[in-house]
Design a protein around this motif. Structure first.
Motif, PDB file in Angstrom:
ATOM      1  N   TYR A  82      37.594  37.461  48.732  1.00  0.00           N
ATOM      2  CA  TYR A  82      37.993  38.164  47.512  1.00  0.00           C
ATOM      3  C   TYR A  82      37.992  39.677  47.762  1.00  0.00           C
ATOM      4  CZ  TYR A  82      37.125  33.998  44.520  1.00  0.00           C
ATOM      5  OH  TYR A  82      37.150  32.767  43.926  1.00  0.00           O
ATOM      6  N   ARG A  98      37.109  42.430  40.054  1.00  0.00           N
ATOM      7  CA  ARG A  98      36.550  41.274  40.770  1.00  0.00           C
ATOM      8  C   ARG A  98      37.086  39.958  40.202  1.00  0.00           C
ATOM      9  NH1 ARG A  98      32.767  42.405  44.511  1.00  0.00           N
ATOM     10  NH2 ARG A  98      31.721  44.435  44.398  1.00  0.00           N
ATOM     11  N   ALA A 102      39.648  37.181  42.033  1.00  0.00           N
ATOM     12  CA  ALA A 102      39.414  35.735  42.094  1.00  0.00           C
ATOM     13  C   ALA A 102      40.629  34.977  41.569  1.00  0.00           C
ATOM     14  CB  ALA A 102      38.167  35.375  41.276  1.00  0.00           C
ATOM     15  N   ALA A 105      43.394  34.842  44.157  1.00  0.00           N
ATOM     16  CA  ALA A 105      43.118  33.815  45.170  1.00  0.00           C
ATOM     17  C   ALA A 105      43.413  32.432  44.619  1.00  0.00           C
ATOM     18  CB  ALA A 105      41.661  33.908  45.624  1.00  0.00           C
ATOM     19  N   HIS A 129      29.376  36.195  45.234  1.00  0.00           N
ATOM     20  CA  HIS A 129      30.360  36.636  44.242  1.00  0.00           C
ATOM     21  C   HIS A 129      29.714  36.741  42.865  1.00  0.00           C
ATOM     22  CE1 HIS A 129      34.046  37.178  42.058  1.00  0.00           C
ATOM     23  NE2 HIS A 129      33.876  36.053  41.393  1.00  0.00           N
TER      24      HIS A 129
END
Length: 243
Positions: A82, A98, A102, A105, A129
């Motif tokens: 990430y 953040r 995610a 992804a 994470h």
């Protein structure tokens, strides 16, 4: 045809035999990610993966204990990659970056959501994470009491997805049988409006705003994320504490 050393390997196996340095766990996991990207978790098996790598299935067990361990390692590989936000951001921007990393992804690897939902262990990469998201909140001065409840409120959104009250409609091409006529669609909408007026009103408004009639999932995800972050900020500003 056989030799004194035993039966000769099938031609297909000889053609797929791997040459070069021995496999590593990282190579196995990367190949698993690539295979799942193409064929989903349903197409991922130890036998299929070994064929991709040009080794016998037993060779994989030197690096992964079983398919469960394989998928857990694949999750870790993606989560560890990430993108981190640049330092010095305001805490809401840090959390937002953040969470959206995610989501990026997740959109790149569609198998990731069912894999995360089925996971039963919190591995170091997963914990890292979670800790990073919590750290962004704590860096903004939020109490750990509020950080705790904020993490619960964010829920699966920290992994880039969330359960939805409204699922996307099935495209007409995927629906079995002929598509309903305009008159039939109007009759269905009238019946729905009579029984479920607010759901019908949402559907009518959505169609008016989006000609395809579908929700913009990325917009909905970011709308809810921003709503949560703003609400958490307001609680922090008032010195909120749990009862």
């Amino acid at each position: 045809m056989s030799s004194a050393d035993g039966p000769a390997a099938p031609a297909s196996a000889r053609r797929g035999a791997r040459s070069g340095p021995p496999l590593t766990r990282a190579q196995v996991l990367a190949a698993g990610v690539a295979l799942a990207d193409r064929e989903g978790l349903g197409g991922l098996s130890m036998r299929h993966l070994s064929a991709e790598l040009g080794v016998v299935p037993m060779a994989l067990y030197k690096h992964v204990a079983d398919k469960h361990d394989l998928v857990a390692g694949m999750i870790d590989l993606v989560v560890a990659g990430y993108a981190a936000p640049p330092p010095g951001l305001e805490w809401r921007d840090g959390v937002r970056r953040r969470v959206l990393a995610a989501r990026d992804a997740l959109l790149e690897h569609p198998w990731l959501r069912p894999a995360i939902e089925a996971a039963t262990e919190r591995t170091p990469a997963v914990l890292a994470h979670m800790d990073a998201v919590a750290g962004e909140l704590a860096a903004g001065g939020l109490s750990y009491d509020l950080v705790h409840h904020a993490m619960h409120a964010l829920g699966h959104r920290i992994w880039g997805f969330s359960p939805e009250a409204f699922s996307s409609p099935v495209p007409p091409s995927a629906s079995p049988g002929p598509a309903p006529s305009s008159a039939e669609q109007e009759a269905m909408m009238t019946a729905m409006a009579a029984r479920f007026p607010h759901i019908a009103a949402i559907a009518i408004d959505t169609v008016a705003r989006h000609p395809m009639g579908a929700c913009d999932e990325q917009f909905e995800f970011e709308f809810t994320l921003d709503l949560l972050l703003e609400s958490i900020a307001r609680l922090h500003a008032t010195g909120w504490a749990s009862r």
